[in-house]
Design an enzyme around this catalytic site. Structure first.
Site, PDB file in Angstrom:
ATOM      1  N   LYS A  13     -24.355   3.980  30.796  1.00 32.47           N
ATOM      2  CA  LYS A  13     -24.359   3.424  29.250  1.00 32.47           C
ATOM      3  C   LYS A  13     -25.673   3.373  28.475  1.00 32.47           C
ATOM      4  O   LYS A  13     -25.660   3.835  27.578  1.00 32.47           O
ATOM      5  CB  LYS A  13     -23.774   1.984  29.476  1.00 32.47           C
ATOM      6  CG  LYS A  13     -22.600   1.474  30.134  1.00 32.47           C
ATOM      7  CD  LYS A  13     -22.087  -0.010  30.146  1.00 32.47           C
ATOM      8  CE  LYS A  13     -22.996  -0.711  30.975  1.00 32.47           C
ATOM      9  NZ  LYS A  13     -23.152  -0.491  32.328  1.00 32.47           N
ATOM     10  N   ARG A  88     -19.594  -8.802  28.190  1.00 30.65           N
ATOM     11  CA  ARG A  88     -19.463  -8.857  29.692  1.00 30.65           C
ATOM     12  C   ARG A  88     -18.351  -9.787  30.422  1.00 30.65           C
ATOM     13  O   ARG A  88     -18.199  -9.637  31.548  1.00 30.65           O
ATOM     14  CB  ARG A  88     -20.634  -9.088  30.398  1.00 30.65           C
ATOM     15  CG  ARG A  88     -21.207  -7.736  31.093  1.00 30.65           C
ATOM     16  CD  ARG A  88     -22.506  -8.331  31.624  1.00 30.65           C
ATOM     17  NE  ARG A  88     -22.927  -7.097  32.685  1.00 30.65           N
ATOM     18  CZ  ARG A  88     -23.825  -6.258  32.411  1.00 30.65           C
ATOM     19  NH1 ARG A  88     -24.619  -6.139  31.048  1.00 30.65           N
ATOM     20  NH2 ARG A  88     -24.209  -5.690  33.248  1.00 30.65           N
ATOM     21  N   ARG A 122     -32.193   5.328  40.363  1.00 26.74           N
ATOM     22  CA  ARG A 122     -32.817   5.330  39.303  1.00 26.74           C
ATOM     23  C   ARG A 122     -33.952   4.663  39.251  1.00 26.74           C
ATOM     24  O   ARG A 122     -34.633   4.071  40.006  1.00 26.74           O
ATOM     25  CB  ARG A 122     -31.883   4.088  38.250  1.00 26.74           C
ATOM     26  CG  ARG A 122     -32.619   3.923  36.970  1.00 26.74           C
ATOM     27  CD  ARG A 122     -31.478   3.244  35.911  1.00 26.74           C
ATOM     28  NE  ARG A 122     -31.243   1.861  36.598  1.00 26.74           N
ATOM     29  CZ  ARG A 122     -30.159   1.091  36.244  1.00 26.74           C
ATOM     30  NH1 ARG A 122     -29.644   1.407  35.196  1.00 26.74           N
ATOM     31  NH2 ARG A 122     -29.762   0.056  36.739  1.00 26.74           N
ATOM     32  N   ARG A 155     -35.848  -0.950  39.418  1.00 23.74           N
ATOM     33  CA  ARG A 155     -35.314  -2.281  38.986  1.00 23.74           C
ATOM     34  C   ARG A 155     -35.051  -3.238  40.150  1.00 23.74           C
ATOM     35  O   ARG A 155     -34.454  -2.663  41.457  1.00 23.74           O
ATOM     36  CB  ARG A 155     -34.003  -2.061  38.148  1.00 23.74           C
ATOM     37  CG  ARG A 155     -34.733  -1.927  36.757  1.00 23.74           C
ATOM     38  CD  ARG A 155     -33.482  -1.778  35.750  1.00 23.74           C
ATOM     39  NE  ARG A 155     -32.079  -2.447  35.930  1.00 23.74           N
ATOM     40  CZ  ARG A 155     -31.039  -2.404  35.209  1.00 23.74           C
ATOM     41  NH1 ARG A 155     -31.016  -1.432  34.150  1.00 23.74           N
ATOM     42  NH2 ARG A 155     -30.168  -3.228  35.377  1.00 23.74           N
ATOM     43  N   ARG A 166     -23.537  -6.804  42.081  1.00 23.82           N
ATOM     44  CA  ARG A 166     -23.454  -6.609  40.348  1.00 23.82           C
ATOM     45  C   ARG A 166     -21.861  -5.778  40.403  1.00 23.82           C
ATOM     46  O   ARG A 166     -21.180  -5.981  39.419  1.00 23.82           O
ATOM     47  CB  ARG A 166     -24.294  -5.274  39.867  1.00 23.82           C
ATOM     48  CG  ARG A 166     -25.602  -6.233  39.601  1.00 23.82           C
ATOM     49  CD  ARG A 166     -26.706  -5.325  39.842  1.00 23.82           C
ATOM     50  NE  ARG A 166     -26.620  -4.357  38.544  1.00 23.82           N
ATOM     51  CZ  ARG A 166     -27.325  -3.139  38.461  1.00 23.82           C
ATOM     52  NH1 ARG A 166     -28.141  -2.817  39.447  1.00 23.82           N
ATOM     53  NH2 ARG A 166     -27.381  -2.356  37.236  1.00 23.82           N
TER      54      ARG A 166
HETATM   55  P1  AP5 Z   1     -28.029   4.127  33.095  1.00 25.93           P
HETATM   56  O1  AP5 Z   1     -27.880   4.927  31.895  1.00 25.93           O
HETATM   57  O2  AP5 Z   1     -29.235   3.438  33.365  1.00 25.93           O
HETATM   58  O3  AP5 Z   1     -26.628   3.240  33.631  1.00 25.93           O
HETATM   59  P2  AP5 Z   1     -26.180   2.027  32.887  1.00 25.93           P
HETATM   60  O4  AP5 Z   1     -24.633   2.048  32.732  1.00 25.93           O
HETATM   61  O5  AP5 Z   1     -26.979   1.643  31.565  1.00 25.93           O
HETATM   62  O6  AP5 Z   1     -26.501   1.053  33.935  1.00 25.93           O
HETATM   63  P3  AP5 Z   1     -27.170  -0.393  34.085  1.00 25.93           P
HETATM   64  O7  AP5 Z   1     -27.450  -0.803  35.773  1.00 25.93           O
HETATM   65  O8  AP5 Z   1     -28.310  -0.604  33.317  1.00 25.93           O
HETATM   66  O9  AP5 Z   1     -26.073  -1.332  33.529  1.00 25.93           O
HETATM   67  P4  AP5 Z   1     -25.835  -2.502  33.737  1.00 25.93           P
HETATM   68  O10 AP5 Z   1     -24.763  -3.066  32.916  1.00 25.93           O
HETATM   69  O11 AP5 Z   1     -25.600  -2.901  35.292  1.00 25.93           O
HETATM   70  O12 AP5 Z   1     -27.203  -3.476  33.849  1.00 25.93           O
HETATM   71  P5  AP5 Z   1     -27.920  -4.129  32.321  1.00 25.93           P
HETATM   72  O13 AP5 Z   1     -29.163  -3.751  32.121  1.00 25.93           O
HETATM   73  O14 AP5 Z   1     -26.898  -4.022  31.081  1.00 25.93           O
HETATM   74  O15 AP5 Z   1     -27.760   5.260  34.367  1.00 25.93           O
HETATM   75  C1  AP5 Z   1     -28.015   4.831  35.692  1.00 25.93           C
HETATM   76  C2  AP5 Z   1     -28.752   5.937  36.487  1.00 25.93           C
HETATM   77  O16 AP5 Z   1     -27.811   7.082  36.504  1.00 25.93           O
HETATM   78  C3  AP5 Z   1     -29.938   6.817  35.724  1.00 25.93           C
HETATM   79  O17 AP5 Z   1     -31.111   6.931  36.879  1.00 25.93           O
HETATM   80  C4  AP5 Z   1     -29.438   7.686  35.124  1.00 25.93           C
HETATM   81  O18 AP5 Z   1     -30.616   8.819  34.836  1.00 25.93           O
HETATM   82  C5  AP5 Z   1     -28.495   8.261  35.798  1.00 25.93           C
HETATM   83  N1  AP5 Z   1     -27.628   8.743  35.108  1.00 25.93           N
HETATM   84  C6  AP5 Z   1     -26.893   8.255  33.979  1.00 25.93           C
HETATM   85  N2  AP5 Z   1     -25.730   9.182  33.451  1.00 25.93           N
HETATM   86  C7  AP5 Z   1     -25.808  10.012  34.527  1.00 25.93           C
HETATM   87  C8  AP5 Z   1     -24.702  11.377  34.642  1.00 25.93           C
HETATM   88  N3  AP5 Z   1     -23.862  11.450  33.537  1.00 25.93           N
HETATM   89  N4  AP5 Z   1     -25.159  12.348  35.579  1.00 25.93           N
HETATM   90  C9  AP5 Z   1     -25.966  11.764  36.508  1.00 25.93           C
HETATM   91  N5  AP5 Z   1     -26.723  10.753  36.558  1.00 25.93           N
HETATM   92  C10 AP5 Z   1     -26.527   9.936  35.431  1.00 25.93           C
HETATM   93  O19 AP5 Z   1     -28.011  -5.733  32.795  1.00 25.93           O
HETATM   94  C11 AP5 Z   1     -28.841  -6.157  33.946  1.00 25.93           C
HETATM   95  C12 AP5 Z   1     -28.742  -7.569  34.081  1.00 25.93           C
HETATM   96  O20 AP5 Z   1     -28.904  -8.362  33.069  1.00 25.93           O
HETATM   97  C13 AP5 Z   1     -27.323  -7.956  34.654  1.00 25.93           C
HETATM   98  O21 AP5 Z   1     -26.859  -7.680  35.873  1.00 25.93           O
HETATM   99  C14 AP5 Z   1     -27.142  -9.529  33.845  1.00 25.93           C
HETATM  100  O22 AP5 Z   1     -27.817 -10.162  34.830  1.00 25.93           O
HETATM  101  C15 AP5 Z   1     -27.910  -9.532  32.940  1.00 25.93           C
HETATM  102  N6  AP5 Z   1     -26.965  -9.205  31.696  1.00 25.93           N
HETATM  103  C16 AP5 Z   1     -27.043  -8.171  30.737  1.00 25.93           C
HETATM  104  N7  AP5 Z   1     -26.069  -8.227  29.883  1.00 25.93           N
HETATM  105  C17 AP5 Z   1     -25.309  -9.606  30.105  1.00 25.93           C
HETATM  106  C18 AP5 Z   1     -24.234 -10.185  29.584  1.00 25.93           C
HETATM  107  N8  AP5 Z   1     -23.646  -9.654  28.473  1.00 25.93           N
HETATM  108  N9  AP5 Z   1     -23.833 -11.310  30.144  1.00 25.93           N
HETATM  109  C19 AP5 Z   1     -24.706 -11.834  31.053  1.00 25.93           C
HETATM  110  N10 AP5 Z   1     -25.540 -11.327  31.870  1.00 25.93           N
HETATM  111  C20 AP5 Z   1     -26.065 -10.069  31.259  1.00 25.93           C
END
Ligand code: AP5
Length: 207
Positions: A13, A88, A122, A155, A166
């Site tokens: 994402k 979420r 990552r 991270r 997660r």
């Molecule tokens: P990346 O693009 O970072 O993936 P992502 O889907 O953004 O993953 P996240 O782990 O950031 O999502 P998340 O939803 O768990 O975490 P968030 O930060 O929102 O890609 C991942 C890796 O793969 C990278 O190394 C990239 O280079 C590689 N990659 C990407 N695309 C690729 C491809 N096509 N091919 C190969 N490699 C690829 O949330 C973190 C925390 O915040 C949550 O756990 C929670 O505690 C809190 N939080 C956030 N939002 C909320 C909410 N709405 N409500 C409550 N708590 C929340």
């Protein structure tokens, strides 16, 4: 255009949001990044959510909804935005529906094996948030950001115990949003298993 990016942790994402933000010229709002910035700056909110993020749990809905409500009320969101990581939960989706009408919800479809490989490899630049992957998108110099030369970090929630938690939280609390948005006719499924460039081409065509 007002878009939500949905999909499991590590689906890509954040990676795709960076491309979409440039292409559509609208801001990328990542709730994960907002929380991580608060943690880095040691704000009250940051102190409150630090342990929750490290363990891979969800921040309470009321806190998250208020934060997003304030962010999308800012000037740069007048022409739209890309929400990454919000909503979420069903409660967050209902709160968002009160705030605006969405154009589309893009669901990145990818299997658990890919997700685990992506998350465990990552790496991130601590000051700019730029993303790398040790195999799929390595930096020019191992362990260093391409522009700033800073040491890349992993991270806390990309450690194995947090990743499995997660994924459980995603299945229980976030996956129900797929049916929620399908019923509203907003869901666009995108196969996210290919290269980021190919995933983005598919996303543009589908939108
Ligand atoms: P990346 O693009 O970072 O993936 P992502 O889907 O953004 O993953 P996240 O782990 O950031 O999502 P998340 O939803 O768990 O975490 P968030 O930060 O929102 O890609 C991942 C890796 O793969 C990278 O190394 C990239 O280079 C590689 N990659 C990407 N695309 C690729 C491809 N096509 N091919 C190969 N490699 C690829 O949330 C973190 C925390 O915040 C949550 O756990 C929670 O505690 C809190 N939080 C956030 N939002 C909320 C909410 N709405 N409500 C409550 N708590 C929340």
């Amino acid at each position: 255009m007002k878009i939500v990016l949905l999909g499991p942790p590590g689906a890509g994402k954040g990676t795709l949001a960076v491309k979409a933000k440039e292409y559509y010229a609208i801001p990328h709002i990542s709730t994960g990044d907002l929380f991580r910035n608060n943690i880095k700056n040691e704000t009250e909110l940051g102190k409150k959510v630090k342990a929750i993020l490290a363990a891979g749990g969800l921040v309470p809905d009321s806190v998250t909804i208020d934060m997003v409500k304030n962010r999308i009320a800012e000037d740069d969101c007048k022409n739209g935005f890309i929400l990454d990581g919000f909503p979420r939960t069903i409660a967050q989706a209902e709160a968002l529906a009160e705030l605006c009408d969405l154009d589309a919800v893009v669901d990145f479809v990818v299997d658990n094996e890919d997700v685990i490989a992506r998350l465990s490899g990552r790496r991130m630049c601590p000051s700019t948030g730029r993303l790398y992957h040790i195999l799929f998108n390595p930096p020019k110099v191992e362990g260093k950001d391409d522009d700033t030369g800073e040491d890349l970090i992993q991270r806390d929630d990309d450690k194995p115990e947090a990743i499995s938690h997660r994924l459980e939280v995603y299945a229980e609390q976030t996956q129900p949003l797929i049916d929620y948005y399908k019923e509203k006719g907003l869901l666009v499924d995108i196969d996210a298993s290919g290269k980021p460039e190919d995933v983005f081409e598919n996303m543009k065509k589908s939108l």
